[in-house]
Design an enzyme around this catalytic site. Structure first.
Site, mmCIF file in Angstrom:
data_model
loop_
_atom_site.group_PDB
_atom_site.id
_atom_site.type_symbol
_atom_site.label_atom_id
_atom_site.label_comp_id
_atom_site.label_asym_id
_atom_site.label_seq_id
_atom_site.Cartn_x
_atom_site.Cartn_y
_atom_site.Cartn_z
ATOM 1 N N LYS A 272 -13.298 -35.336 62.206
ATOM 2 C CA LYS A 272 -13.611 -34.019 62.757
ATOM 3 C C LYS A 272 -14.468 -34.176 64.013
ATOM 4 O O LYS A 272 -14.184 -33.611 65.053
ATOM 5 C CB LYS A 272 -14.336 -33.206 61.690
ATOM 6 N N GLU B 38 -18.605 -45.158 60.671
ATOM 7 C CA GLU B 38 -17.617 -45.971 59.940
ATOM 8 C C GLU B 38 -16.240 -45.859 60.592
ATOM 9 O O GLU B 38 -15.553 -46.860 60.841
ATOM 10 C CB GLU B 38 -17.512 -45.499 58.484
ATOM 11 N N GLY C 121 -14.972 -30.581 56.103
ATOM 12 C CA GLY C 121 -14.341 -31.888 55.866
ATOM 13 C C GLY C 121 -13.649 -31.980 54.510
ATOM 14 O O GLY C 121 -12.460 -32.310 54.407
ATOM 15 N N ARG C 122 -14.396 -31.658 53.451
ATOM 16 C CA ARG C 122 -13.824 -31.836 52.104
ATOM 17 C C ARG C 122 -12.805 -30.761 51.751
ATOM 18 O O ARG C 122 -12.202 -30.800 50.688
ATOM 19 C CB ARG C 122 -14.948 -31.893 51.070
ATOM 20 N N GLU D 174 -20.660 -32.608 46.881
ATOM 21 C CA GLU D 174 -21.159 -32.372 48.236
ATOM 22 C C GLU D 174 -21.347 -30.870 48.470
ATOM 23 O O GLU D 174 -22.173 -30.454 49.276
ATOM 24 C CB GLU D 174 -20.173 -32.952 49.251
ATOM 25 N N HIS E 131 -10.146 -46.131 26.179
ATOM 26 C CA HIS E 131 -10.537 -47.474 25.737
ATOM 27 C C HIS E 131 -11.830 -47.906 26.409
ATOM 28 O O HIS E 131 -12.171 -49.088 26.388
ATOM 29 C CB HIS E 131 -9.410 -48.464 26.028
ATOM 30 N N LYS F 52 -26.135 -40.405 57.976
ATOM 31 C CA LYS F 52 -25.597 -40.820 59.273
ATOM 32 C C LYS F 52 -26.733 -41.247 60.202
ATOM 33 O O LYS F 52 -26.635 -42.220 60.933
ATOM 34 C CB LYS F 52 -24.752 -39.708 59.901
#
Ligand code: G6Q
Length: 544
Positions: free
Chosen positions: A210, A216, A271-272, A357, A388, A508
Site C-alpha cells: 500500500k 521487508e 491492509g488486512r 490487528e 493429535h 516499523k
C-alpha cells in the site's frame, strides 16, 4: 461519530447480561439440548451459501435476546450504515473504510467525500483481469521473450496473508502450469529459497505494498530486482518482470516500475481488508478472473446479508455476540478456528491478523483505557491434525476455548473414504466437546479408581459449526466476509477503532532505529536499557 454517552459496562443492556451470566453460567449443554428437541434447528441459520449451527453454545433464548439487545443499545445498525456509506469511521487516520465497495457487485454508487468510488473500482478490476489473462495466456512475455511461468508476490501483512490464504484455499481452481508463490519475510531465506529453482526469464514479481515503503517488502523487492537485472544484464528488464500494487504512484516510479504497470488502490482500503482490491492481483493470476469474480460475489452476498438481515438472524452479528459472551463474561482468552480442509491451512493465519490487528486495542474511542477485555487471541490449525496435538487442552484443560469448526460436504479430492473420515472427525469432536463423557459412562466401561476421573470429560465446551457444500471461490469469499464483519461487530461493541494499527507502525519505526545502530561504523552510544544494549553489542560483535 456519535460519542457513546455511557461506559459499555454501565449500560443497562450490559448489566442485563451480567445478570443473565449469573443465572445461567452453570447450565450444561446436555440439559439445554434435553429440554429442547428443536434447539439445533432453531439455532441454525443459512446465508450466502454457508450453514451455521450455533446450538452448541452456552446460551438460551433469553441470553440471545439480551445479546441482540446489546447490539441495538450500542448502535450497531447505525455503525453498519456508517461504514457501508463511506463515513470516515477510521477516525484516528481520518479515513473511510470501504472494503465492501471492492466487491459491490450490484455497482450501486458508494460515495467518499461526495465522489462515487465505483467507476475507479471497476476500472482497476478490469485492468487486473486483463493483465492476469495476458500472463495466463502467455501473451505477456519476459524481457527476452519467454512467457511467464512463475508469479511471485512480494508483500507482507495485509499485502500477503489474504491473497496467500485464498490462493492456497482455491488451489484446485488455479492454473497448475503457473507457479504462484509468496515472499513476505525479510529473512533472506524466504526470497532465496523461493527463487532457487526459478528461471528469471520466466518470472514475474508483483510488488504489493500500500505504502511502497515497508522495509521487508522493499528489501525483498530490491533483491528480486537485482536477481533479474543481474540475470539479464539490463536495467530495462525491470519493466517486463515487475508490476506494482500500491496507493503511491511516486514510490512506484522511484523503484523503476512503469506507471502503466501499476495497479492502484485507495486509502480507504485497510491492509488486512484488501484482498478484494488490486492486492489480489497475484491471486487473479493464479485462479483466473472468472474465479476471482465469483469470490467477490461470495463476499458481496455476505456483505448484503450483514447489512440487511435482522440481528437475531444475522450470521456475523450472532458470531460476534457469542464471542463477546465468552470473552467478556466467561473470561475466555482465545478463540480457535478449526477448518476441516487442508486447502484452508492458512485461514487461521489470515484471521489472526484480521482480528488481532483490528481489535487488539485497550484504548476506546474516547481515548480512555477500557475496563473490559477486547479482542481474543485467534489461533487454529486444520483438522484433523489439531486433534493429535492441542485438542487435549480444549477437552480437558482448565481454560475455556470457544471454537469454530468449518467443514465442506464435498471433497476436492474424491479419494476412497478420506472425506467421510475427515467429516466424521469434525462432527464427533463438536459432539464430544459439548456433551463430554460422564463418569458413569466411564465406570460402565469397567474403569475403576482414579482412572475414572482421568477418563471423564465434563463437556460444555462451546463450538460453532459452519458447513458449506463445497469450498469454492464463492464460499471462500462469503466465509472471509463473515469473519471481517464479525470483527466489526465486536469492535463496535467494545467501542474501539478496529481499522487502525498503531502497533504495526511502532514496529516499523523501532526496527529502523536499531538497524542504524547495528550497521554504524563506530560503536554507537548505548542508549537503550541494559538488555537491549547487551543484545545489540553481542550481535554487532558476532555478525558477519
Ligand atoms: C494491515 C496492516 C499491515 C500492512 C503491512 C504492509 O492492515 O496495516 O499488515 O498491511 O504492514 O503494509 P504495506 O502494504 O504498506 O507494505
Amino acid at each position: 461519530m456519535i460519542a457513546r454517552k455511557e461506559k459499555l459496562t454501565d449500560m443497562p443492556a450490559w448489566q442485563a447480561l451480567v445478570e443473565q451470566y449469573g443465572k445461567t453460567k452453570e447450565s450444561h449443554l446436555r440439559d439445554l439440548f434435553e429440554q429442547d428437541p428443536e434447539r439445533s434447528s432453531r439455532m441454525s441459520l443459512e446465508a450466502a451459501g454457508l450453514f451455521l449451527d450455533y446450538s452448541k453454545n452456552r446460551v438460551d433464548d433469553e441470553t440471545l435476546l439480551r445479546l441482540v439487545a446489546l447490539a441495538d443499545a450500542v448502535g450497531l445498525r447505525q455503525a453498519i450504515e456508517d461504514m457501508f456509506s463511506g463515513k470516515p469511521v477510521n477516525e484516528t487516520e481520518g479515513r473511510s473504510v470501504l472494503h465492501v465497495a471492492l466487491r459491490n457487485r450490484s455497482n450501486t454508487p458508494i460515495l467518499v467525500n461526495g465522489e462515487d468510488v465505483m467507476p475507479d473500482v471497476s476500472a482497476v478490476l478490469e485492468k487486473m483481469c486483463g493483465f492476469a489473462e495476458q500472463v495466463r495466456s502467455g501473451e505477456w512475455k519476459g524481457h527476452r521473450g519467454k512467457p511467464i511461468r512463475n508469479v511471485v508476490n512480494i508483500g507482507i501483512g495485509g499485502s500477503d496473508l489474504g491473497p496467500l490464504m485464498a490462493y492456497e484455499a482455491l488451489k484446485p481452481y488455479s492454473d497448475r502450469n503457473l507457479n504462484v508463490r509468496f515472499i513476505s519475510n525479510v529473512d533472506a531465506t524466504h526470497v532465496a529459497e523461493t527463487v532457487r529453482e526459478m528461471d528469471p526469464d520466466e518470472t514475474l514479481f508483483v510488488i504489493a505494498s500500500k505504502t511502497f515503503t515497508t522495509q521487508e517488502t522493499m528489501t525483498n523487492a530490491a533483491t528480486a530486482r537485482k536477481w533479474i537485472v543481474d540475470a539479464m544484464g539490463d536495467e530495462s528488464a525491470v519493466a517486463r518482470h515487475f508490476v506494482a500494487v500500491s496507493t503511491s504512484a511516486n514510490e512506484v516510479r522511484a523503484f523503476g516500475i512503469d506507471e502503466a504497470n501499476m495497479f492502484e488502490f485507495w486509502e480507504w482500503v485497510g491492509g488486512r481488508y484488501s484482498m478484494c482490491s488490486a492486492i489480489g492481483l497475484t491471486l487473479v493470476a493464479g485462479i483466473g478472473p472468472e474465479n476471482f469474480i465469483k469470490m467477490l460475489e461470495g463476499f458481496h452476498a455476505m456483505d448484503r446479508h450483514f447489512a440487511e438481515a435482522p440481528f437475531e438472524a444475522n450470521m456475523p452479528v450472532l458470531m460476534g455476540l457469542l464471542g463477546i459472551w465468552y470473552n467478556n463474561f466467561f473470561d475466555a482468552q482465545t478463540h480457535a478456528v478449526l477448518p476441516y480442509d487442508q486447502y484452508m491451512h492458512r485461514f487461521a493465519a489470515h484471521l489472526q491478523q484480521l482480528d488481532m490487528e483490528s481489535n487488539g486495542k485497550y484504548i476506546d474511542k474516547q481515548g480512555d483505557r477500557v475496563s473490559y477485555h477486547t479482542g481474543p487471541i485467534i489461533w487454529g490449525e486444520p483438522g484433523t491434525n489439531g486433534q493429535h496435538a492441542f485438542y487435549q487442552l480444549i477437552h480437558q484443560g482448565t481454560k475455556m476455548i470457544p471454537a469454530d469448526f468449518i467443514g465442506f460436504c464435498e471433497s476436492q479430492n474424491q479419494l476412497g473414504d478420506h472425506h467421510d473420515k475427515l467429516m466424521a472427525n469434525m462432527i464427533a469432536q463438536t459432539e464430544a466437546l459439548a456433551f463430554g463423557k460422564p463418569a458413569k459412562d466411564v465406570e460402565a466401561e469397567g474403569v475403576t479408581g482414579t482412572l475414572i476421573a482421568h477418563k471423564t470429560f465434563e463437556g460444555n465446551r462451546p463450538t460453532n459449526t459452519i458447513m458449506a457444500d463445497r469450498l469454492n471461490p464463492f464460499t471462500l469469499g462469503a466465509l472471509t466476509a463473515l469473519y471481517e464483519h464479525k470483527v466489526f461487530v465486536q469492535g463496535v461493541i467494545w467501542n474501539i477503532f478496529s481499522f487502525d494499527q498503531w502497533g504495526v507502525q511502532l514496529g516499523k519505526v523501532l526496527a529502523s532505529k536499531i538497524l542504524a545502530e547495528i550497521t554504524a561504523e563506530q560503536e554507537p552510544a548505548m542508549i537503550h536499557d541494559s538488555s537491549t544494549n547487551q543484545l545489540l553489542k553481542r550481535y554487532r560483535a558476532k555478525r558477519k
